[in-house]
Design a protein around this motif. Structure first.
Motif, short mmCIF file in Angstrom:
data_model
loop_
_atom_site.label_atom_id
_atom_site.label_comp_id
_atom_site.label_asym_id
_atom_site.label_seq_id
_atom_site.Cartn_x
_atom_site.Cartn_y
_atom_site.Cartn_z
N TYR A 252 0.80 -1.22 0.00
CA TYR A 252 0.00 0.00 0.00
C TYR A 252 0.84 1.28 0.00
O TYR A 252 0.46 2.26 -0.64
N VAL A 366 -5.38 -3.61 6.34
CA VAL A 366 -6.06 -2.90 5.25
C VAL A 366 -6.75 -1.65 5.80
O VAL A 366 -6.60 -0.55 5.26
N ARG A 367 -7.46 -1.80 6.90
CA ARG A 367 -8.15 -0.65 7.49
C ARG A 367 -7.14 0.36 8.04
O ARG A 367 -7.35 1.57 7.96
N GLU A 370 -5.53 2.30 5.12
CA GLU A 370 -6.43 3.29 4.52
C GLU A 370 -6.34 4.62 5.26
O GLU A 370 -6.33 5.68 4.64
N VAL A 371 -6.26 4.56 6.58
CA VAL A 371 -6.14 5.78 7.37
C VAL A 371 -4.78 6.42 7.15
O VAL A 371 -4.66 7.64 6.96
N LEU A 373 -2.68 6.20 4.61
CA LEU A 373 -2.54 6.79 3.28
C LEU A 373 -3.35 8.07 3.15
O LEU A 373 -2.92 9.03 2.49
N ALA A 374 -4.53 8.10 3.77
CA ALA A 374 -5.33 9.33 3.75
C ALA A 374 -4.58 10.45 4.47
O ALA A 374 -4.58 11.61 4.02
N SER A 395 -10.73 7.10 -9.09
CA SER A 395 -9.85 6.75 -7.97
C SER A 395 -8.47 6.34 -8.50
O SER A 395 -8.37 5.63 -9.50
N ASN A 398 -4.32 1.45 -6.58
CA ASN A 398 -3.20 1.05 -5.74
C ASN A 398 -2.04 2.03 -5.78
O ASN A 398 -1.20 2.04 -4.89
N GLY A 400 -2.14 5.15 -5.34
CA GLY A 400 -2.26 6.13 -4.29
C GLY A 400 -2.50 7.55 -4.74
O GLY A 400 -3.11 8.33 -4.01
#
Length: 538
Positions: A252, A366-367, A370-371, A373-374, A395, A398, A400
């Motif tokens: 990720y 994964v969860r 997500e945070v 990368l945000a 979007s 992958n 980013g």
């Protein structure tokens, strides 16, 4: 006769003494002082002070090449002239009285080629975006807008503008040239830069009141960044935490960093910290049977932990710390209470209260990613702005971030690098002007000249629409300016103030100067007496 001879001998002796004193004084003044001055002189190579001052007044002209390509049956009827043709529009960006920033949009209108028509003859906009990407050149900062017929099935119902993952967009025809230009203006604001992003890049030249809260959150431009992922387990007796951070980073984070490698160098590491407790006590909520932590108390949580994250003093680059905190068993489940009320990921409670300790916790990476990368996108200023409802942004997947998002970063970082070079060299020039006994070596002067030249080259490349070469020149300018500013030979502690120099040289020169000065004073007195004696004889 003997007395006369003695008087003649004394006069000759005094004459020789006068000549000797005058000779010593002449040698000291003519040879000694210049030699001492030359050997103790501070070497200061010439610097381009005029060029450094001019960097702060250089006008920024940001040229954006835009290609508007009309598919069959999509050409507006009110075009000013037949295709192909070129149109140039300029927009001033207000910064301050000393800084002039102009956005120049060089728009070339043309019809589609046979390959582009074939790429548009697909079922979805995503397929068209992928096919058109193969036909475009890799010019950073350039945008291509394809105008498709109003009845085209590529765009979903109610969508007039589709922004893909690369450097192209699809626009539904209709409404004439005025509507098309409005959508083009909106697209360039989305895919290149905005007035606020350029103002944030020049934040050093703006008062604090003119910057929004998001501008202060963005990371300053740097040649590199160090990213650290930390797992905080305050209760290892109750929880055995397993997080596959290496696989998560490779899946990720690394694709994003690979794309950002054009922007800067990145290093990634991870660590696990045990017994890292919160600095505040969460509040228990009876209704939800959970513990709550208010958002405004988060600084009190971070400050005690920050001391254990590792010092960034030895790092040359900014350090980004991403923390994953596993609440201790006595404070689980723990939620952060904010204005949005968004759910926070928590460790699942055991099925039985009598479960053996420590409990095995397998983190859902994964969860978590997500945070992370945000948050990383927010730090780099890649937050998505509010768009009209007829806009659809693809979007990035992958990777980013989309190609045009990378271009946005290059625009702002190039401008910020040039402003940083100007600030650094101005500070250096003021320092060297204030402390006149600092040695300016030739290699330091060479770095200053190189920084000024490459910064000016970056400004010229921006004006020609060459974003990649402009960014590379701005990076070279920052590197040269920092090498000059932080050169060890410029430390003022290496040099003595003038009063200390006098304290050192007076004990050396005073014993030698006293006999010479006394001899010269004696010569002056004898000369005055000789002028008075003939007057008394008369």
């Amino acid at each position: 006769m003997a007395a006369a001879a003695a008087m003649v001998g004394d006069e000759a002796e005094r004459a020789r003494g006068r000549r000797a004193a005058l000779s010593f004084a002449a040698i000291a003044v003519v040879l000694g002082l210049p030699l001492w001055w030359r050997t103790t002189e501070t070497y200061r190579a010439a610097l381009p002070y005029a060029g450094i001052e001019g960097l702060g007044r250089l006008p920024f002209q940001l040229a954006v090449p835009v290609a508007v390509v009309f598919a069959p049956r999509s050409v507006p009827g009110d075009l000013p002239r037949p295709l192909p043709f070129t149109d140039v529009q300029e927009m001033d960006i207000a910064v301050n009285l000393r800084t002039s920033v102009t956005a120049r949009y060089e728009t070339a209108y043309r019809s589609t080629t046979a390959q582009e028509e074939a790429a548009l003859d697909v079922a979805t906009a995503q397929e068209a975006d992928a096919g058109l990407h193969l036909l475009q050149d890799a010019l950073l900062g350039a945008l291509t807008v394809y105008v498709v017929p109003e009845t085209s099935p590529l765009l979903p119902q109610g969508i007039s503008v589709y922004v893909g993952k690369h450097r192209s967009a699809l626009v539904r025809a209709g409404g004439g040239l005025a509507t098309l230009r409005t959508r083009l203006q909106q697209l360039t604001q989305v895919m290149s830069f905005t007035s606020s992003s350029i103002a944030a890049a020049l934040s050093d030249r703006l008062p604090d009141g003119q910057l929004g809260p998001d501008a202060r959150r963005h990371l300053k431009s740097s040649l590199g960044y160090e990213i650290t992922f930390s797992l905080l387990n305050p209760d290892p007796k109750s929880h055995t935490v397993d997080w596959d951070i290496e696989d998560a980073v490779n899946r990720y984070v690394q694709p994003v960093l690979d794309k950002l490698s054009l922007l800067a160098n990145f290093s990634v590491d991870s660590q696990i910290l045990y017994y890292a407790v919160l600095g505040v006590t969460p509040r228990f909520d009876k209704e939800s049977s959970s513990f709550l932590l208010s958002a405004h108390s988060l600084p009190h949580v971070i400050n005690p932990v920050e001391a254990r994250l590792g010092s960034s003093a030895a790092s040359l680059y900014p350090v980004l710390n991403f923390l994953l905190y596993v609440p201790e068993r006595s404070h689980s489940p723990l939620y952060i209470q904010d204005k949005d009320g968004a759910p926070i990921y928590n460790v699942e409670a055991p099925a039985s209260p009598q479960a053996s300790l420590p409990l095995h916790v397998d983190v859902d990476m994964v969860r978590v990613m997500e945070v992370f990368l945000a948050q990383l996108r927010l730090l780099f200023g890649l937050s998505r702005e509010e768009l009209p409802p007829e806009f659809l942004l693809e979007s990035p997947g992958n990777e980013g971030l989309a190609d045009w998002e990378l271009d946005r970063l290059l625009w702002t970082h190039t401008v910020e690098n040039i402003a940083t070079v100007s600030t650094t060299l101005t500070s250096l020039a003021q320092l060297l002007d204030k402390i006149g006994n600092i040695v300016i070596k030739d290699d330091v002067a060479s770095e200053v000249y190189r920084a000024v030249a490459t910064a000016q080259s970056a400004v010229d490349e921006l004006a020609m629409g060459h974003l990649h070469s402009a960014f590379q020149a701005s990076k070279e300018a920052v590197t040269s300016s920092e090498r000059a500013f932080f050169d060890p030979s410029l430390l003022h502690l290496l040099y003595f103030p003038d009063d200390q120099k006098f304290a050192i040289y007076i004990p050396l020169f005073l014993p030698m100067a006293v006999p010479i000065l006394l001899s010269l004073a004696k010569i002056v007195r004898e000369a005055r007496q000789q002028r008075k004696e003939p007057t008394k004889m008369d």
